[in-house]
Motif scaffolding. Structure first.
Motif, PDB file in Angstrom:
ATOM      1  N   ASN A 122      25.683 -65.821-110.765  1.00 60.01           N
ATOM      2  CA  ASN A 122      25.459 -66.925-111.353  1.00 60.01           C
ATOM      3  C   ASN A 122      25.841 -68.213-110.781  1.00 60.01           C
ATOM      4  OD1 ASN A 122      24.236 -68.060-113.799  1.00 60.01           O
ATOM      5  ND2 ASN A 122      26.228 -67.967-114.835  1.00 60.01           N
ATOM      6  N   GLY A 123      25.733 -68.340-109.510  1.00 56.28           N
ATOM      7  CA  GLY A 123      26.016 -69.442-108.662  1.00 56.28           C
ATOM      8  C   GLY A 123      27.764 -69.447-108.643  1.00 56.28           C
ATOM      9  N   LYS A 124      28.527 -68.790-109.231  1.00 54.93           N
ATOM     10  CA  LYS A 124      30.052 -68.995-109.149  1.00 54.93           C
ATOM     11  C   LYS A 124      30.799 -67.700-108.406  1.00 54.93           C
ATOM     12  CE  LYS A 124      33.690 -69.957-112.415  1.00 54.93           C
ATOM     13  NZ  LYS A 124      34.408 -70.865-111.462  1.00 54.93           N
ATOM     14  N   GLY A 125      31.579 -68.131-107.474  1.00 57.07           N
ATOM     15  CA  GLY A 125      32.308 -67.136-106.751  1.00 57.07           C
ATOM     16  C   GLY A 125      33.609 -66.807-107.274  1.00 57.07           C
ATOM     17  N   LEU A 126      34.232 -65.771-107.614  1.00 56.70           N
ATOM     18  CA  LEU A 126      35.688 -65.395-107.897  1.00 56.70           C
ATOM     19  C   LEU A 126      36.045 -64.396-107.077  1.00 56.70           C
ATOM     20  CD1 LEU A 126      34.935 -65.798-111.672  1.00 56.70           C
ATOM     21  CD2 LEU A 126      36.184 -67.352-110.421  1.00 56.70           C
ATOM     22  N   ASN A 127      37.385 -64.432-106.908  1.00 56.73           N
ATOM     23  CA  ASN A 127      38.084 -63.347-106.111  1.00 56.73           C
ATOM     24  C   ASN A 127      38.452 -62.292-107.137  1.00 56.73           C
ATOM     25  OD1 ASN A 127      37.775 -65.086-103.773  1.00 56.73           O
ATOM     26  ND2 ASN A 127      39.813 -65.626-103.856  1.00 56.73           N
ATOM     27  N   VAL A 128      38.039 -60.920-106.766  1.00 57.38           N
ATOM     28  CA  VAL A 128      38.504 -59.810-107.673  1.00 57.38           C
ATOM     29  C   VAL A 128      39.290 -58.772-107.084  1.00 57.38           C
ATOM     30  CG1 VAL A 128      37.283 -58.098-109.188  1.00 57.38           C
ATOM     31  CG2 VAL A 128      36.062 -60.252-109.044  1.00 57.38           C
ATOM     32  N   PRO A 129      40.312 -58.564-107.455  1.00 56.20           N
ATOM     33  CA  PRO A 129      41.337 -57.392-106.886  1.00 56.20           C
ATOM     34  C   PRO A 129      40.723 -56.103-107.475  1.00 56.20           C
ATOM     35  CG  PRO A 129      42.320 -58.497-108.581  1.00 56.20           C
ATOM     36  CD  PRO A 129      40.962 -59.217-108.434  1.00 56.20           C
ATOM     37  N   MET A 130      40.566 -55.077-106.493  1.00 55.29           N
ATOM     38  CA  MET A 130      39.992 -53.736-106.430  1.00 55.29           C
ATOM     39  C   MET A 130      40.876 -52.684-105.848  1.00 55.29           C
ATOM     40  SD  MET A 130      35.719 -54.654-106.020  1.00 55.29           S
ATOM     41  CE  MET A 130      35.182 -53.240-106.768  1.00 55.29           C
ATOM     42  N   ALA A 131      41.365 -51.597-106.773  1.00 53.07           N
ATOM     43  CA  ALA A 131      42.107 -50.720-106.365  1.00 53.07           C
ATOM     44  C   ALA A 131      41.187 -49.800-105.556  1.00 53.07           C
ATOM     45  CB  ALA A 131      42.900 -50.080-107.534  1.00 53.07           C
ATOM     46  N   TYR A 132      41.633 -49.269-104.418  1.00 52.51           N
ATOM     47  CA  TYR A 132      40.724 -48.241-103.712  1.00 52.51           C
ATOM     48  C   TYR A 132      41.468 -46.833-103.538  1.00 52.51           C
ATOM     49  CZ  TYR A 132      42.894 -49.283 -99.180  1.00 52.51           C
ATOM     50  OH  TYR A 132      44.006 -49.271 -98.178  1.00 52.51           O
ATOM     51  N   THR A 133      40.840 -45.936-103.159  1.00 54.82           N
ATOM     52  CA  THR A 133      41.219 -44.894-102.703  1.00 54.82           C
ATOM     53  C   THR A 133      40.187 -44.232-101.545  1.00 54.82           C
ATOM     54  OG1 THR A 133      39.584 -43.314-104.120  1.00 54.82           O
ATOM     55  CG2 THR A 133      41.631 -43.757-104.856  1.00 54.82           C
ATOM     56  N   LEU A 134      40.819 -43.486-100.519  1.00 50.14           N
ATOM     57  CA  LEU A 134      40.249 -43.055 -99.318  1.00 50.14           C
ATOM     58  C   LEU A 134      40.556 -41.772 -99.324  1.00 50.14           C
ATOM     59  CD1 LEU A 134      38.232 -43.134 -97.000  1.00 50.14           C
ATOM     60  CD2 LEU A 134      40.260 -44.106 -95.556  1.00 50.14           C
ATOM     61  N   GLU A 135      39.492 -40.686 -99.721  1.00 52.25           N
ATOM     62  CA  GLU A 135      40.018 -39.270 -99.779  1.00 52.25           C
ATOM     63  C   GLU A 135      38.781 -38.428 -99.335  1.00 52.25           C
ATOM     64  OE1 GLU A 135      40.825 -38.551-103.848  1.00 52.25           O
ATOM     65  OE2 GLU A 135      42.779 -39.954-103.804  1.00 52.25           O
ATOM     66  N   LYS A 136      39.046 -37.700 -98.493  1.00 53.25           N
ATOM     67  CA  LYS A 136      37.886 -36.725 -97.825  1.00 53.25           C
ATOM     68  C   LYS A 136      36.855 -37.405 -97.404  1.00 53.25           C
ATOM     69  CE  LYS A 136      39.571 -32.846-100.647  1.00 53.25           C
ATOM     70  NZ  LYS A 136      39.183 -32.009-101.994  1.00 53.25           N
ATOM     71  N   GLY A 137      37.069 -38.589 -96.597  1.00 49.79           N
ATOM     72  CA  GLY A 137      35.943 -39.137 -96.241  1.00 49.79           C
ATOM     73  C   GLY A 137      35.261 -40.129 -97.056  1.00 49.79           C
ATOM     74  N   VAL A 138      35.554 -40.385 -98.202  1.00 51.99           N
ATOM     75  CA  VAL A 138      35.028 -41.210 -99.283  1.00 51.99           C
ATOM     76  C   VAL A 138      35.832 -42.261 -99.656  1.00 51.99           C
ATOM     77  CG1 VAL A 138      33.811 -41.363-101.615  1.00 51.99           C
ATOM     78  CG2 VAL A 138      33.370 -39.503-100.247  1.00 51.99           C
ATOM     79  N   PHE A 139      35.549 -43.622 -99.567  1.00 50.21           N
ATOM     80  CA  PHE A 139      36.229 -44.761 -99.812  1.00 50.21           C
ATOM     81  C   PHE A 139      35.461 -45.459-101.101  1.00 50.21           C
ATOM     82  CE2 PHE A 139      36.631 -49.130-100.152  1.00 50.21           C
ATOM     83  CZ  PHE A 139      37.937 -49.693 -99.971  1.00 50.21           C
ATOM     84  N   SER A 140      36.132 -45.593-102.058  1.00 50.86           N
ATOM     85  CA  SER A 140      35.968 -45.839-103.505  1.00 50.86           C
ATOM     86  C   SER A 140      36.807 -46.800-103.813  1.00 50.86           C
ATOM     87  CB  SER A 140      35.848 -44.574-104.314  1.00 50.86           C
ATOM     88  OG  SER A 140      35.638 -44.974-105.786  1.00 50.86           O
ATOM     89  N   ALA A 141      36.305 -47.940-104.538  1.00 55.02           N
ATOM     90  CA  ALA A 141      36.816 -49.312-104.681  1.00 55.02           C
ATOM     91  C   ALA A 141      36.515 -49.501-106.333  1.00 55.02           C
ATOM     92  CB  ALA A 141      36.845 -50.317-103.898  1.00 55.02           C
ATOM     93  N   LYS A 142      37.489 -49.788-107.363  1.00 54.94           N
ATOM     94  CA  LYS A 142      37.114 -50.226-108.584  1.00 54.94           C
ATOM     95  C   LYS A 142      37.786 -51.564-109.199  1.00 54.94           C
ATOM     96  CE  LYS A 142      36.507 -45.414-109.722  1.00 54.94           C
ATOM     97  NZ  LYS A 142      36.990 -44.222-110.384  1.00 54.94           N
ATOM     98  N   GLY A 143      37.074 -52.293-109.773  1.00 53.41           N
ATOM     99  CA  GLY A 143      37.730 -53.564-110.312  1.00 53.41           C
ATOM    100  C   GLY A 143      37.015 -53.813-111.767  1.00 53.41           C
TER     101      GLY A 143
END
Length: 189
Positions: A122-143
Motif C-alpha cells: 500500500n505504498g508503505k514500507g515497514l521493518n518486520v522481525p520474523m523468527a526463523y528455523t532451518l531444519e532438514k534443509g527447509v528455511f521457514s520464517a514467520k512474523g
C-alpha cells in the motif's frame, strides 16, 4: 576448569575452520493467515507466483539471505477457494495503492534466529522481525503485520463489508506472514 576452556577453544576453532556453504534451491513460497469472525478463525493462503531475487549460494546463512527480495502480484492470491480469491483481489488488494507486494531481507541475526524484513504494501514500507528455523534443509520464517501500520484499514473495511455475513461482522487487522524455501547447508573441515 582449564580442560573445559581448552576444549571450548578447540571446538570453536574447528567450527571457524570449517568451510560451509548455503545453497538456496527451488521456489520461495510466501504464505499468510488472515483472521475472521469474533472467534478469530484463521484463513490460510499463499500466492501462485513469487519472483525471488537473491544469492543462490553463500558462505553463511546471513550472506545468502541479506538483500534477498521477493515481488508478488496481488492478483495471484491462492486461498484454496476461487470465490474467496476473487473477493480478496477485488475488495482488499485492489483497494490499496499498487497491485504489488515487495519484501527484502535487511538483516539476519543467526544467534537469535531472527530476520528483519522490510515489507512494502500500500505504498508503505515497514521493518518486520520474523523468527526463523532451518531444519532438514527447509528455511521457514514467520512474523505478524498490522494492516493499520500499512494504512490499509480502508481495504480491510472493504473486505469486511463484502464478507460481512461469512465473517460474522469481524475481520481482524493482524495478519500472520511467512516465507519458506529450501536451503541446503554443507560444511567440510
Amino acid at each position: 576448569m582449564m580442560k573445559k576452556i581448552a576444549l571450548s577453544v578447540l571446538v570453536a576453532a574447528a567450527v571457524a575452520m570449517a568451510d560451509c556453504s548455503y545453497v538456496q534451491e527451488g521456489d520461495v513460497s510466501v504464505n499468510w493467515t488472515a483472521f475472521k469472525t469474533p472467534m478469530k478463525a484463521g484463513v490460510n493462503g499463499t500466492f501462485r507466483s513469487v519472483v525471488y531475487k537473491g544469492a543462490d549460494k553463500a558462505a553463511s546463512l546471513t550472506e545468502l539471505l541479506k538483500g534477498a527480495k521477493v515481488m508478488i502480484q496481488t492478483n495471484n492470491v491462492e486461498s484454496g477457494n476461487a470465490g474467496r480469491d476473487a473477493k480478496l483481489v477485488q475488495f482488499f488488494f485492489n483497494q490499496m495503492d499498487g497491485q504489488m507486494l515487495e519484501a527484502q531481507v535487511l538483516a539476519v541475526d543467526e544467534a537469535a534466529k531472527i530476520v528483519l524484513v522490510e515489507v512494502i504494501m500500500n505504498g508503505k514500507g515497514l521493518n518486520v522481525p520474523m523468527a526463523y528455523t532451518l531444519e532438514k534443509g527447509v528455511f521457514s520464517a514467520k512474523g505478524v503485520i498490522d494492516l493499520g501500520d500499512f494504512k490499509a484499514l480502508d481495504a480491510l473495511a472493504s473486505i469486511n463489508r463484502a464478507c460481512y455475513d461469512l465473517h460474522a461482522g469481524k475481520t481482524w487487522q493482524d495478519v500472520n506472514i511467512g516465507f519458506v524455501m529450501k536451503v541446503e547447508e554443507s560444511c567440510t573441515k
